[in-house]
Design a protein around this motif. Structure first.
Motif, PDB file in Angstrom:
ATOM      1  N   ILE A  64       0.735  -0.950   0.015  1.00 50.77           N
ATOM      2  CA  ILE A  64       0.011   0.092   0.209  1.00 50.77           C
ATOM      3  C   ILE A  64       0.715   1.290  -0.034  1.00 50.77           C
ATOM      4  O   ILE A  64       0.587   2.240  -0.848  1.00 50.77           O
ATOM      5  N   ALA A  65       1.906   1.134   0.708  1.00 48.36           N
ATOM      6  CA  ALA A  65       3.092   2.270   0.828  1.00 48.36           C
ATOM      7  C   ALA A  65       3.483   2.479  -0.553  1.00 48.36           C
ATOM      8  O   ALA A  65       3.483   3.671  -1.083  1.00 48.36           O
ATOM      9  N   LEU A  66       4.011   1.427  -1.199  1.00 54.49           N
ATOM     10  CA  LEU A  66       4.540   1.767  -2.396  1.00 54.49           C
ATOM     11  C   LEU A  66       3.437   2.096  -3.588  1.00 54.49           C
ATOM     12  O   LEU A  66       3.827   3.049  -4.424  1.00 54.49           O
ATOM     13  N   ALA A  67       2.270   1.824  -3.553  1.00 59.71           N
ATOM     14  CA  ALA A  67       1.436   2.074  -4.425  1.00 59.71           C
ATOM     15  C   ALA A  67       0.786   3.618  -4.227  1.00 59.71           C
ATOM     16  O   ALA A  67       0.825   4.429  -5.287  1.00 59.71           O
ATOM     17  N   LEU A  68       0.945   4.010  -2.884  1.00 57.74           N
ATOM     18  CA  LEU A  68       0.512   5.684  -2.581  1.00 57.74           C
ATOM     19  C   LEU A  68       1.564   6.188  -3.083  1.00 57.74           C
ATOM     20  O   LEU A  68       1.474   7.287  -3.573  1.00 57.74           O
ATOM     21  N   SER A  69       2.909   6.261  -2.919  1.00 55.66           N
ATOM     22  CA  SER A  69       4.111   7.127  -3.093  1.00 55.66           C
ATOM     23  C   SER A  69       4.089   6.961  -4.690  1.00 55.66           C
ATOM     24  O   SER A  69       4.278   8.069  -5.109  1.00 55.66           O
ATOM     25  N   THR A  70       3.948   5.658  -5.275  1.00 57.90           N
ATOM     26  CA  THR A  70       4.015   5.816  -6.719  1.00 57.90           C
ATOM     27  C   THR A  70       2.693   6.710  -7.344  1.00 57.90           C
ATOM     28  O   THR A  70       2.908   7.352  -8.252  1.00 57.90           O
ATOM     29  N   ALA A  71       1.704   6.653  -6.774  1.00 55.90           N
ATOM     30  CA  ALA A  71       0.356   7.424  -7.350  1.00 55.90           C
ATOM     31  C   ALA A  71       0.698   8.998  -7.113  1.00 55.90           C
ATOM     32  O   ALA A  71       0.285   9.763  -7.908  1.00 55.90           O
ATOM     33  N   PHE A  72       1.257   9.237  -5.696  1.00 60.27           N
ATOM     34  CA  PHE A  72       1.543  10.800  -5.358  1.00 60.27           C
ATOM     35  C   PHE A  72       2.774  11.106  -6.605  1.00 60.27           C
ATOM     36  O   PHE A  72       2.650  12.641  -6.726  1.00 60.27           O
ATOM     37  N   VAL A  73       3.420  10.396  -7.072  1.00 61.94           N
ATOM     38  CA  VAL A  73       4.471  11.045  -7.813  1.00 61.94           C
ATOM     39  C   VAL A  73       4.075  11.066  -9.422  1.00 61.94           C
ATOM     40  O   VAL A  73       3.963  11.962 -10.335  1.00 61.94           O
TER      41      VAL A  73
END
Length: 124
Positions: free
Chosen positions: A16-25
């Motif tokens: 989830i953290a990886l998905a959110l950080s990728t989405a924010f970029v």
């Protein structure tokens, strides 16, 4: 043998953290493509911070004295951080705490005198 199902919550959290950080970029970049914000124009490329063009390279090196003053600031800022809790509890700790703090402040004062004599605080 280790039960790997115990690691499932950690792996889910990391996913989830990886998905959110990728989405924010990625999402702001995609949104800028659709809104036209990525197209540079002469108005967008003008200076906006100070109002006039830079007269020297922004990657020029700072003088070493700048870093010396910054280090001295951090040093005396840490002194204040150590001084406050000592001042609150000095009456409970006794003479040993008072003498050790006076030694500490004396060492810092000697360091300040040394930096002053060496010219670390002089600016041209």
């Amino acid at each position: 043998m280790v039960d790997l199902s115990q690691y499932l919550p950690i792996l889910m959290f990391l996913g989830i953290a990886l998905a959110l950080s990728t989405a924010f970029v990625v999402l702001p970049m995609v949104a800028s493509r659709f809104t036209g914000a990525h197209k540079p124009t002469p108005e967008k490329l003008t200076e906006y911070e100070c109002g006039f063009p830079a007269f020297e390279d922004s990657r020029s090196q700072y003088d070493v004295r700048f870093y010396l003053v910054a280090i001295l600031f951090i040093l005396f800022d840490l002194e204040a951080a150590f001084l406050y809790p000592w001042a609150v509890t000095v009456f409970d700790l006794g003479w040993t705490a008072w003498i050790s703090m006076m030694v500490f402040i004396g060492e810092l004062a000697l360091g300040l005198v040394y930096a002053w004599k060496m010219g670390a605080l002089e600016w041209e």
